[in-house]
Every structure is written in C-alpha cells, then in structure tokens.
Design a protein around this motif. Structure first.
Motif, PDB file in Angstrom:
ATOM      1  N   LYS A 148      -4.238  -0.102  -4.333  1.00  0.00           N
ATOM      2  CA  LYS A 148      -5.532   0.053  -5.024  1.00  0.00           C
ATOM      3  C   LYS A 148      -5.443  -0.468  -6.462  1.00  0.00           C
ATOM      4  N   VAL A 149      -4.338  -0.179  -7.132  1.00  0.00           N
ATOM      5  CA  VAL A 149      -4.168  -0.700  -8.496  1.00  0.00           C
ATOM      6  C   VAL A 149      -4.204  -2.225  -8.459  1.00  0.00           C
ATOM      7  N   ASP A 150      -3.429  -2.815  -7.542  1.00  0.00           N
ATOM      8  CA  ASP A 150      -3.417  -4.289  -7.439  1.00  0.00           C
ATOM      9  C   ASP A 150      -4.834  -4.839  -7.338  1.00  0.00           C
ATOM     10  N   TRP A 151      -5.635  -4.228  -6.453  1.00  0.00           N
ATOM     11  CA  TRP A 151      -6.925  -4.824  -6.088  1.00  0.00           C
ATOM     12  C   TRP A 151      -8.088  -4.344  -6.945  1.00  0.00           C
ATOM     13  N   GLU A 152      -7.951  -3.198  -7.594  1.00  0.00           N
ATOM     14  CA  GLU A 152      -9.082  -2.722  -8.422  1.00  0.00           C
ATOM     15  C   GLU A 152      -8.842  -2.976  -9.911  1.00  0.00           C
ATOM     16  N   ILE A 153      -7.600  -2.819 -10.344  1.00  0.00           N
ATOM     17  CA  ILE A 153      -7.284  -3.072 -11.751  1.00  0.00           C
ATOM     18  C   ILE A 153      -7.097  -4.581 -11.965  1.00  0.00           C
ATOM     19  N   GLY A 154      -6.449  -5.223 -10.976  1.00  0.00           N
ATOM     20  CA  GLY A 154      -6.210  -6.663 -11.066  1.00  0.00           C
ATOM     21  C   GLY A 154      -4.782  -6.965 -11.488  1.00  0.00           C
ATOM     22  N   VAL A 155      -3.920  -7.236 -10.492  1.00  0.00           N
ATOM     23  CA  VAL A 155      -2.509  -7.527 -10.766  1.00  0.00           C
ATOM     24  C   VAL A 155      -2.183  -8.894 -10.170  1.00  0.00           C
ATOM     25  N   SER A 156      -1.495  -9.755 -10.927  1.00  0.00           N
ATOM     26  CA  SER A 156      -1.057 -11.049 -10.403  1.00  0.00           C
ATOM     27  C   SER A 156       0.440 -10.973 -10.116  1.00  0.00           C
ATOM     28  N   GLY A 157       0.892 -11.694  -9.108  1.00  0.00           N
ATOM     29  CA  GLY A 157       2.322 -11.653  -8.797  1.00  0.00           C
ATOM     30  C   GLY A 157       2.622 -12.279  -7.456  1.00  0.00           C
ATOM     31  N   ALA A 158       3.903 -12.239  -7.091  1.00  0.00           N
ATOM     32  CA  ALA A 158       4.356 -12.721  -5.786  1.00  0.00           C
ATOM     33  C   ALA A 158       5.544 -11.856  -5.389  1.00  0.00           C
ATOM     34  N   PRO A 159       5.697 -11.580  -4.091  1.00  0.00           N
ATOM     35  CA  PRO A 159       6.771 -10.665  -3.699  1.00  0.00           C
ATOM     36  C   PRO A 159       8.159 -11.219  -4.015  1.00  0.00           C
ATOM     37  N   GLY A 160       9.075 -10.329  -4.366  1.00  0.00           N
ATOM     38  CA  GLY A 160      10.470 -10.715  -4.616  1.00  0.00           C
ATOM     39  C   GLY A 160      11.349 -10.199  -3.494  1.00  0.00           C
TER      40      GLY A 160
END
Ligand SMILES: Cc1cc2nc3c(=O)[nH]c(=O)nc-3n(C[C@H](O)[C@H](O)[C@H](O)COP(=O)(O)OP(=O)(O)OC[C@H]3O[C@@H](n4cnc5c(N)ncnc54)[C@H](O)[C@@H]3O)c2cc1C
Ligand code: SF4
Length: 553
Positions: A148-160
């Motif tokens: 939810k944080v990723d999609w509502e707050i807005g997080v950029s990244g790629a899995p490690g």
C-alpha cells in the motif's frame, strides 16, 4: 487547499490524531476517507510547496523546519545518568515541525524490513543488558501494507537479489543512476558484492496526478517544491482534506491527553498559535507525534491514575530509544562526478544486512553512496574536507573547489539495540516556550552497535579504493549524540508488562488511546525506518477503523 471542514472543539470527533507526519498523515487519510470525523493537531505551521526554499543556511544550518529555536520542543542530551543533560549544537531528536512532519524533509530512502527483522530474538537468542525482543507481528502481516505504501505514497525501485518477497511490483522504475551509484557498482563488482537500485519515496514518473522528480538536488533536509518527494503532505493530506471529514489544525502544540472518570481518553489539550489553552474532545485519541514527542506527551499526561505517565503501567514509556547507528567514508575521484544534482542515493549494497555470528557481534546494515554534505557548499566546507587540509586560506579554498564536484560519501546505516539506559525522559531543569519540560535524551550506543558501524566503515573504505578514489578518509566514528530515526519508546508487544501498545497499536492501559509512529518499533531494522512506520500506519488505520465500526472502541 483550505480546510474543507472545521469541527467544534466541544463536540467529540471520532478521532483526534496528534501529529501529521509520516504516520499521522496516513492515519488521517485512511480514517477520514473511511467516513470518520478526524481532527489532526499539528504543532508546526502549514507550509505549502511554494513555501519551500533552497536556502542552505536557513534550512540546513539553522534547521528552520526542526524549529531549532526550541520554540515548541526544547531538547537536552546526555550519554548516561551520571551526566547533566545539556543543549547541543543539533537537536538530539531531530524532526520537522510542519504539516507532513519529517516526511517533508527526509531523504526518502525507503527500505522494507525483511522477515528476519521481526523474529531476530528467536533466531539469535537474548543479548545481555538489552531488551532485544521479537515483534508481535510478522513480515507477512505487514507485507500488504508495504505494498500500500508503494502504491499510495509512491515508491520507485526495482527488486534486488536478497529482498523480502513482495506481492506486487514497484509502481514505477528506479530513479536513473548517478555518478555515485556507478562508482558504488564498480567497487561492489570488484569486491563480489551487489549494488542494487535504491528504493526511494520519490517519483521517477508522473504518478497519481503528481509531478516526477526534477533532479533539483535540494532533497535531504529540504521540502520538495514539485511534490515529487512522497511526503504525507504531497500524497495523503490532500486526500484527507478532500474527504470532507478531516480538519488539519496547524500551530496546535498538544500538552496533555485528559482521561474521563472511566479512565478513557476524552480530550486533548493544546496551545494555539497565540498561546491560548484549547481542548478538542474525542471518542478516541491517536498519538503519532514520533518516537521522541509521543513519549514526552505520555509522560506529561501523568495523573493520579497514571503517576508515572499515561499508559505507562509497564514503565516502558520512553525506554528502548533507538536511533540507528551510522558510519561515513569520503572519497575524491579524478573526474568530476557532479553528484550534487538530483536525489541523494541511487544504489545500495545489502550484502551485510543479516547478523553474521562469525563477526562476533549482533547487527547488520546497508551501504549506500551519495554526495551527502557535498550536495551544498556550506555543509561541504564545514564537514566534507580531508583532515590533512588546513581549515582556512588558499589551500583550503583550492581543495574545496576541486573536491566539491569530485567527492562522494559512502554511508553505512546500521542496527541499534533496545536498552533501558537509552531513553526519553522529561528534563527536570529545561522547559520550552510553553513551560513544558524539555525532552531529555539519554543515549550511549551498545558496543555491538559501534562494532557493526566500524565493520561497515571498513567495508566502505575498501569500496572507495575498489571504485578508484584518489583519496579517501573516514568520518570519525563517534558515539551517537543526535539522530533522525526516533524509535522504540512505546514499543508494541503482547505482554503488557514489557510493552506499551498491543499489535493493533492500542494502549494496554487505556482502551481508546492508540500510539502509532516510530515509537512502536521493537527492533531498529537496519536504518531507513520510515517505509515501516508508514506500513504500520496503514495497518493500524485498518485495525482501528474496523474496531471503531464494530463499536469496540
Ligand atoms: C534530514 C532527514 C533525513 C531523513 N531521511 C530518511 C530516509 O532517507 N529514510 C527514512 O526511512 N527515514 C528518514 N528520516 C527519518 C524520517 O523522517 C522519520 O523516521 C519519520 O518521518 C518519522 O515518522 P513519524 O510519523 O514517527 O514522525 P514525524 O514524521 O516526525 O511526525 C511527527 C509530527 O508530530 C508533530 N508533533 C510532535 N509533537 C507534537 C505535539 N505535542 N503537538 C502537536 N504536534 C506534535 C511534529 O511536529 C511532526 O509533524 C530522515 C529524517 C531527517 C530529519
Ligand atoms: S531532487 Fe527531486 S524529489 Fe528531491 S527535492 Fe528536488 S525535485 Fe524533489
């Protein structure tokens, strides 16, 4: 946007939330959009993006957002109780007093915890002299809320390669790699380590009507004029206000939570901007004032029922304060890096995340590369110069001009252990402008915390060498005396004798009092706690909202 609603202070609203920061902003949005009437009391002003400036002197040196004039929050520091606590050069418990709280000026490195973080005590056993414990929840409990944080707050990244599992991909790709990221990758490849894209609460693409990052470089310590940094000011508070159920009341410094005759929280008392005493009645109260201020407020709210502080029958309010330890190593490279542009961090090494018992001490951490102080000229001159350069004159100026564009810092962020001796208490001498006792921070790192930081600083020096630095040196590894990660002072747990709130963030002692912010942490993670603070807030809002709807509050 103006407040769309304004509540009568004498009528009980469903929830009063104290603090509008990383946790408070999310709780406000979730509960108000679910239809509950919410008043958010925030001691800081309501700064809008147009109010943010690039003035390094005011923002970084004078710490204007932290209110370093000590207006609302005077603080003192001592290493242990044999010392008299004194005011120090920087706020020992640093945070921003503004609508959006510290999410407005954070650097936005956004690491999830891993499964191990929630159960380290079971895996590694007790550590003498500490309150090392498992969390009452698991990674699986929190994962939907990280998403939810990723999609509502807005997080950029790629899995490690070693990340915890995730139920949904990142909503947007990582920020483009910077020079410091390229060099960290180069060093890591030579040493057999992995430098992966840094997850950031910063938009790499347009998202939910917000603009992406413009790479202005005024990120750490500064507010983002573009709204690309995913603060609760940008991502949550506008939605809360648009619900028609949320009033954000700035310049409202809370000094006490009152109980009724049944022992339930009934009213929150605060000073308005003119120093008038006000009260807001509420059916339930949520403290989200951070790991230093929530503890202070509980201690200030003592009464005959709770002589040692509200909700403090365990004696755990204020104890187990954790900062996350840090270590730094500087490197100067032959070519210009121009790393002052853009976000601070684009690559991170997580190979040392887990405790390795072969090292002989508890702890783990992450290593990133960034301009750090060399993003801005005054901080560069004050804190980033090599130790063998004179502190004035032509040699100093020449070195400064050469280094500014060629320098980067490797920063290690690590664990801190929870201990009784590290705590937030009320200073017996010092008071703030309202006459409230100051926050007194007592802190001395556990030897394992310092050993872990030293271990990662050694690895950082190797990385600088492997990346091709002409020159490198260490930031002195001093015992921690200030920090921005304020954790652990009202920890969650199943046992009311050793924790302050339960796994739903409800106080063990007062059924309609909830505490949800950095104070809820049981262990410190490895640094960058805010992704977890926000996930906890989304989860708490779900649980608290469901309990309220079922008439269980
Ligand atoms: C320069 C800097 C860089 C950082 N970088 C990172 C990073 O890269 N990654 C990361 O994970 N974390 C970072 N942090 C830490 C991060 O900002 C905090 O962990 C996080 O914001 C804490 O959230 P919180 O909800 O617990 O408290 P806060 O966000 O501090 O919110 C608390 C709010 O409550 C208000 N308040 C307090 N007391 C009262 C009162 N009595 N009455 C009314 N209002 C009150 C405060 O004014 C504040 O607005 C950084 C912090 C700083 C300062
Ligand atoms: S670097 Fe990007 S996210 Fe940071 S303040 Fe500038 S525009 Fe905002």
């Amino acid at each position: 946007m103006a407040n769309s609603v304004s509540f009568d202070t004498r009528k009980a609203v469903d929830f009063v939330i104290v603090g509008s920061g990383s946790a408070g902003g999310i709780l406000a949005k979730e509960l108000s959009t679910a239809g509950f009437d919410v008043v958010v009391l925030e001691q800081g002003p309501y700064r809008r993006p147009a109010d943010f400036s690039h003035d390094e002197y005011s923002v970084v040196i004078l710490e204007e957002m932290a209110d370093f004039g000590n207006v609302n929050s005077r603080q003192t520091f001592r290493h242990d109780d044999s010392e008299v606590a004194v005011q120090t050069m920087r706020q020992p418990a640093g945070y921003a007093q503004t609508v959006g709280g510290s999410s407005v000026h954070y650097t936005a490195n956004f690491w999830r915890f891993r499964e191990i973080d929630f159960k380290e005590r079971s895996v590694h056993g007790p550590i003498s002299g500490t309150n090392f414990a498992d969390w009452p929840i698991s990674y699986a409990d929190l994962e939907p809320y990280y998403t939810k944080v990723d999609w509502e707050i807005g997080v950029s990244g790629a899995p490690g390669p070693n990340d915890a599992w995730r139920s949904k991909p990142y909503p947007m790709p990582p920020m483009p790699i910077k020079s410091s990221g390229v060099l960290l990758e180069r060093g890591a490849n030579k040493l057999g380590l992995t430098a992966q894209p840094e997850p950031l609460a910063i938009l790499s693409q347009p998202f939910n009507g917000r603009m992406p990052c413009m790479n202005c470089g005024y990120c750490m310590w500064f507010g983002c004029e573009h709204g690309a940094k995913s603060s609760t000011l940008s991502a949550m508070i506008p939605l809360a206000e648009a619900s028609g159920h949320c009033e954000i009341r700035p310049n409202s410094a809370v000094f006490r939570v009152e109980l009724d005759e049944r022992g339930r929280a009934s009213e929150v008392l605060y000073y308005d901007i003119d120093g008038n005493e006000r009260g807001q009645r509420a059916k339930a109260v949520i403290l989200a004032a951070n790991g230093a201020e929530s503890a202070r407020l509980l201690l200030l709210s003592e009464s005959s029922r709770f002589p040692d502080g509200l909700a403090n029958s365990s004696g755990y309010v204020g104890r187990n304060f954790m900062y996350n330890a840090h270590a730094g190593a500087f490197g100067v490279f032959p070519e210009p890096l121009n790393d002052y542009k853009g976000v601070q961090v684009t690559r991170i090494i997580h190979d040392y995340y887990e405790t390795d018992e072969k090292r002989g001490f508890y702890g783990g951490g992450g290593i990133d590369a960034r301009p750090l102080f060399s993003a801005h000229p005054i901080m560069h001159a004050l804190l980033s110069m090599p130790p063998d350069v004179p502190g004035w004159g032509k040699a100093f100026k020449d070195e400064m001009a050469w280094n500014f564009t060629r320098q980067m810092t490797i920063v290690a962020s690590t664990t801190s252990l929870a201990m009784d001796r590290n705590n937030i208490t009320l200073d017996p001498e010092s008071t703030d402008r309202w006459g409230r006792p100051a926050i007194r921070v007592t802190y001395r790192d556990h030897p394992d915390d310092l050993a872990m930081a030293a271990f990662l600083q050694d690895r950082s020096m190797e990385l600088l060498d492997a990346a091709g630095a002409d020159k490198s040196w260490r930031l002195p590894l001093e015992p921690t005396s200030f920090g921005y990660h304020l954790l652990g002072t009202a920890r969650m747990g199943d046992d009311p004798r050793t924790s302050v709130v339960d796994a739903e963030h409800r106080s063990h002692d007062v059924p309609n009092l909830f505490i949800c912010d950095g104070s809820s942490f049981v262990t410190s993670g490895r640094g960058q706690p805010t992704m977890t603070i926000m996930a906890l807030a989304f989860r708490a809002a779900d649980r608290i909202g469901a309990a309220a709807a079922a008439g269980e509050i």
